[in-house]
Design a protein around this motif. Structure first.
Motif, PDB file in Angstrom:
ATOM      1  N   ASN A   1     -23.565   8.939   9.625  1.00  0.00           N
ATOM      2  CA  ASN A   1     -23.172   9.936  10.001  1.00  0.00           C
ATOM      3  C   ASN A   1     -22.256  10.517   8.797  1.00  0.00           C
ATOM      4  O   ASN A   1     -21.810  11.825   8.140  1.00  0.00           O
TER       5      ASN A   1
ATOM      6  N   ALA B   1     -25.431   4.326  15.020  1.00  0.00           N
ATOM      7  CA  ALA B   1     -25.316   5.703  15.197  1.00  0.00           C
ATOM      8  C   ALA B   1     -24.065   6.329  14.608  1.00  0.00           C
ATOM      9  O   ALA B   1     -23.154   7.634  13.952  1.00  0.00           O
TER      10      ALA B   1
ATOM     11  N   SER C   1     -31.454   1.904  13.610  1.00  0.00           N
ATOM     12  CA  SER C   1     -32.181   3.094  13.987  1.00  0.00           C
ATOM     13  C   SER C   1     -33.514   2.414  15.098  1.00  0.00           C
ATOM     14  O   SER C   1     -33.445   3.488  16.190  1.00  0.00           O
TER      15      SER C   1
ATOM     16  N   ARG D   1     -34.415   9.390   7.706  1.00  0.00           N
ATOM     17  CA  ARG D   1     -34.688   9.462   8.935  1.00  0.00           C
ATOM     18  C   ARG D   1     -35.685   9.516   9.487  1.00  0.00           C
ATOM     19  O   ARG D   1     -36.600   8.690  10.733  1.00  0.00           O
TER      20      ARG D   1
ATOM     21  N   THR E   1     -26.734  -0.889  16.419  1.00  0.00           N
ATOM     22  CA  THR E   1     -26.605  -0.034  16.758  1.00  0.00           C
ATOM     23  C   THR E   1     -25.825   1.389  17.368  1.00  0.00           C
ATOM     24  O   THR E   1     -26.163   2.285  16.304  1.00  0.00           O
ATOM     25  N   ASP E   2     -24.819   0.684  17.564  1.00  0.00           N
ATOM     26  CA  ASP E   2     -23.652   1.499  17.510  1.00  0.00           C
ATOM     27  C   ASP E   2     -22.831   1.708  16.231  1.00  0.00           C
ATOM     28  O   ASP E   2     -22.357   2.689  16.333  1.00  0.00           O
TER      29      ASP E   2
END
Length: 885
Positions: free
Chosen positions: A625, A621, A674, A646, A617-618
């Motif tokens: 992007n 993130a 995510s 998304r 998950t990190d």
């Protein structure tokens, strides 16, 4: 009790602990230095200590001592069980045993009468070969010796004093020659059950005078701290790294399962411990994202690229190649890694950077007199307009008058590509004009190559990440055109099936982790999601688009942001940190440290494949992007996790991720990361723990079907997608099509009788030659009220009843976009309740006639104003008259 929060933390902070040790020793604040032995002073080149037992079994079997039917895994289990039994037998004596006690619990009859002493000696020898002196601890020990600080070793171990002395007898640890050693086997008590009391009594000092360093949270921390000892945690594997090992299916437990890629001579090459030690030395990050990027570089890309660089340097050294060339933008980092690898091994190899790109070599190798070659070049572009294509080819609009009316047209489908290719090659004048531009571009490239020295030798060896070997092939074609006599070969991280073009052309091309698409799992993971590797290794500059007449590179604009740049730099810092750690042990070993050039690649492939298939998950993130540029003449910039996907995440199933194309999502697994449940399902599927059919609905499969209508009123079949229902009870479909022009789209959403809640439909279209895509969306009741429903019924709001497999709703794309559509991506998010095919299911009442008429009127008005309403009314009258007739 002095407890440190560092033990059991998400992230080890060994760097701070080492700084603390140096400080207290320099300050004279450490009267006695105490250390644990295993995983502190010494560590093993295997993921788990018990993995040595499997290696021991293999050695005994090769020596003819162990029966051939006893596998490494079986022997390992038997050895673990023997230790457990031996400790059980000596429970009344504190449960502490020697290696002789353990071997006496083994079925000695299996070992062909080999003396017990010989079996024990063999195990100790294996321990000696696979244990490594921790160089950071060796530095601490030398500092303690400098200040004449007494050193003691406190260890829970079954080794005798003589065996332990043999394991510690190394040049790096000569400071331990006078150290006092306290062994659990010697005193009949472990650190958790009385050994610490014995240590303090025999030292004759207060607990506060002792500083102890160790890796076990309870034995080296809680127990001695409760007695007043100052403890310094020296964590081997923190929680975050344990999660990384878990996704690689490598347990962090001491007696975890036998590793899949344990080399009988080199174990895991020290990769697990060196990754952990590198992570423990992480600098304080400026943000959580920067810290995540650094750890990704240190624990994933660092080991992989360190192995790749060492392999490249070895291949060049073995072949007597003094210089290899690393194309930019990855070349800056790769050249540094190769040079450091060669230096640490004392190989006379130098890596240099070289400006090359697919775009530049593609133009330079273009055969202007071959329409197929020109067409292939034009088709490579993504969302490029005709005017941008001409600029890429250094042609002005006036040079190609036949394209004057299509300058803003997007090259998004075969018809326009064919037209443009035909115009560029239809007359001798245009072919000659194109040839002049291509020849000039080729000469600029050749001048740059000559100036760099890349053509000074008969062979030019390229070092690149790889995949299809396109740059090598095109550069070789360019050099063949000018008859330079230089052969181009390539050394790559991995190559896919396209690289067979190189072999057919007689061009050497070798891959480190995979070659020509094999092994499939590794190469497919890299081929499917290469962007994060490319972005993490790129220099912070735009892609090469041309050279000046003087041979200087001309760079295009670069996508990204200051935050992305900081994260990329941090990732590369992590990569370099691991290589420094690795090379430190290489250089200190005097030539005995194992190389990553052969069997280690299997473990490294697992590290990379797992990271690409199951990002955390990190990681999602951070990398989600990042912006990515197309870098082939196009100005298109997309995010690694596209914005348009998304909102689709709650609708996706793991199998939907596999259906996404490269232009849909660069890294489908990042989308899954995510969403907790989607991530768990995708990870289980990636690891082969569940069958893909588990995520398909029961019963007869159905498909969402797309058809489109062209201005000549003809309907054409488009793509289909399997209908799935995910863990949220939701469904997703995405379909792309290209055509010379479409006015309407028909969507048979469920592909079977069903009541469907259509949450939203989004169409990203290229229409009217406009270079910028338009996004059309249907998500409100008014949007659906105005649609045409064929064999289906609008029930009001966003509910539709589909009466048959072919029942469909129509989207008026041309009306909404203002012109016929040449390419489109249709995305549908929905939920469906299947109905009986027999049709005996109770019918749901449709929306009122007034709601349907008013909705249709609003749609007509939005599209064509008052005239649209009038036209709609006229069509209704005609249909009624036809029905009466």
């Amino acid at each position: 009790m002095r407890l440190s929060p560092a033990f059991g933390s998400r992230r080890a902070e060994n760097r701070r602990q080492l700084e603390y040790l140096h400080r207290v020793l320099n300050d004279g604040a450490c009267p006695v230095l105490s250390l644990d032995i295993f995983d502190t002073v010494l560590w093993r080149r295997v993921p788990h200590p018990a993995d040595l037992f499997g290696i021991l079994g293999a050695r005994l079997r090769r020596a003819g001592v162990c029966p051939p039917w006893l596998t490494d895994t079986s022997f390992r289990r038997m050895r673990v069980a023997a230790e457990h039994d031996a400790r059980g037998r000596s429970e009344s004596l504190g449960g502490e045993v020697s290696l002789f006690d353990i071997w006496n619990a083994m079925p000695l009859s299996l070992f062909d009468g080999t003396p017990l002493d010989d079996l024990v000696r063999t195990e100790v020898e294996v321990e000696r070969v696979f244990t490594v002196a921790d160089l950071d601890m060796a530095d601490v020990l030398r500092l303690a010796e400098k200040y004449e600080v007494p050193i003691v070793l406190v260890s829970d171990t079954y080794f005798t004093e003589k065996q332990l002395a043999y394991l510690l007898d190394r040049p790096e640890l000569d400071t331990l020659r006078d150290a006092r050693v306290f062994r659990s086997q010697q005193h009949g008590a472990a650190k958790e059950s009385g050994l610490w009391t014995i240590v303090l009594n025999e030292l004759g000092c207060s607990p506060e005078q002792v500083v102890h360093v160790g890796d076990n949270a309870r034995a080296d921390h809680v127990i001695p701290a409760s007695l007043g000892v100052r403890t310094v945690p020296y964590q081997r594997i923190d929680e975050d790294f344990a999660d990384v090992l878990e996704r690689e299916q490598e347990s962090a437990e001491t007696f975890g399962p036998f590793g899949a890629h344990i080399d009988p001579e080199h174990g895991d090459f020290g990769l697990t411990s060196l990754r952990a030690r590198t992570l423990g030395s992480a600098p304080s990050p400026t943000s959580a994202a920067v810290g995540t990027a650094w750890r990704y570089g240190a624990s994933v890309l660092g080991p992989v690229l360190t192995g790749f660089a060492e392999w490249v340097a070895f291949q060049a050294h073995r072949c007597g190649t003094p210089v290899v060339w690393c194309p930019m933008r990855e070349g800056e980092l790769l050249a540094h890694l190769v040079n450091q690898a060669a230096r640490s091994r004392d190989w006379k190899v130098e890596a240099k950077t070289l400006w090359l790109s697919r775009q530049v070599t593609s133009i330079a190798s273009l055969d202007c007199f071959d329409r197929d070659s020109v067409r292939e070049f034009v088709r490579k572009s993504y969302r490029l307009t005709v005017s941008r294509l001409l600029a890429t080819l250094h042609l002005r609009p006036g040079d190609v008058p036949g394209l004057a009316g299509e300058l803003d047209t997007v090259l998004d489908h075969d018809d326009v590509v064919d037209r443009v290719s035909e115009v560029l090659t239809e007359t001798p004048h245009l072919r000659n004009r194109l040839a002049v531009a291509v020849t000039a571009a080729r000469e600029r490239l050749l001048r740059a190559l000559h100036d760099s020295g890349a053509l000074d030798s008969p062979e030019l060896v390229l070092v690149d990440l790889g995949w299809g070997g396109t740059i090598q092939l095109q550069l070789a074609q360019t050099l063949r055109i000018v008859q330079s006599g230089t052969r181009v070969s390539g050394l790559y991280l991995a190559t896919d099936e396209r690289s067979t073009r190189l072999h057919h052309a007689g061009l050497p091309a070798a891959g480190y982790l995979g070659q020509a698409g094999q092994p499939h799992e590794t190469v497919e993971a890299v081929r499917r999601s290469p962007e994060v590797i490319e972005q993490c290794t790129n220099a912070l500059c735009g892609s090469l688009v041309d050279f000046t007449d003087e041979g200087s590179p001309v760079l295009g604009p670069r996508a990204g942001s200051e935050s992305q740049d900081a994260e990329i730099r941090s990732t590369q810092d992590g990569i370099l940190a691991f290589q420094r750690q690795w090379n430190r042990y290489v250089e200190h070993s005097g030539g005995t440290w194992p190389a990553l050039t052969d069997s280690a690649r299997h473990r490294l492939a697992t590290i990379l494949t797992a990271a690409l298939k199951c990002p955390t998950t990190d990681e999602a993130a951070v990398f989600g992007n990042w912006a990515h540029d197309d870098n082939f003449g196009s100005s298109v910039v997309t995010r690694i996790l596209p914005e348009d996907l998304r909102p689709a995440v709650p609708y996706l199933s793991p199998n939907d991720l596999d259906d996404l194309g490269m232009r849909d999502a660069f890294w489908p697994a990042l989308i899954a990361a995510s969403d907790t449940r989607l991530s768990a399902a995708a990870r289980a599927l990636a690891n082969g723990l569940v069958d893909p059919g588990m995520f398909e609905p029961a019963g007869e499969p159905s498909e969402t079907r797309l058809r489109f209508r062209t201005p000549d009123e003809k309907w054409h079949d488009g793509p289909r997608r399997r209908v799935r229902i995910n863990h949220n009870g939701l469904s997703f479909a995405r379909m792309d099509f290209e055509t010379d022009g479409a006015t309407d789209v028909s969507l048979a959403i469920p592909g079977r009788p069903a009541i469907v809640r259509v949450d939203w439909i989004e169409a990203t279209v290229i229409a009217g030659g406009d270079a910028e895509p338009r996004v059309l969306r249907w998500d409100k009741p008014d949007d659906f009220a105005g649609l045409t429903f064929a064999e289906c019924t609008w029930l009001g709001a966003n509910m539709v009843e589909f009466g048959s497999p072919h029942a469909a709703l129509w989207l008026p794309l041309a009306d909404r976009a203002g012109a016929p559509v040449t390419s489109a991506r249709i995305t549908i998010a929905f939920a469906m309740l299947p109905q009986w095919v027999s049709g005996f299911t109770p019918r749901v009442p449709p929306a009122s006639r007034l709601a349907r008429l008013s909705g249709r009127a609003r749609t007509e008005y939005r599209a064509r104003g008052v005239a649209g309403i009038a036209a709609g009314a006229a069509r209704m009258v005609i249909r009624r008259l036809a029905a009466r007739g």
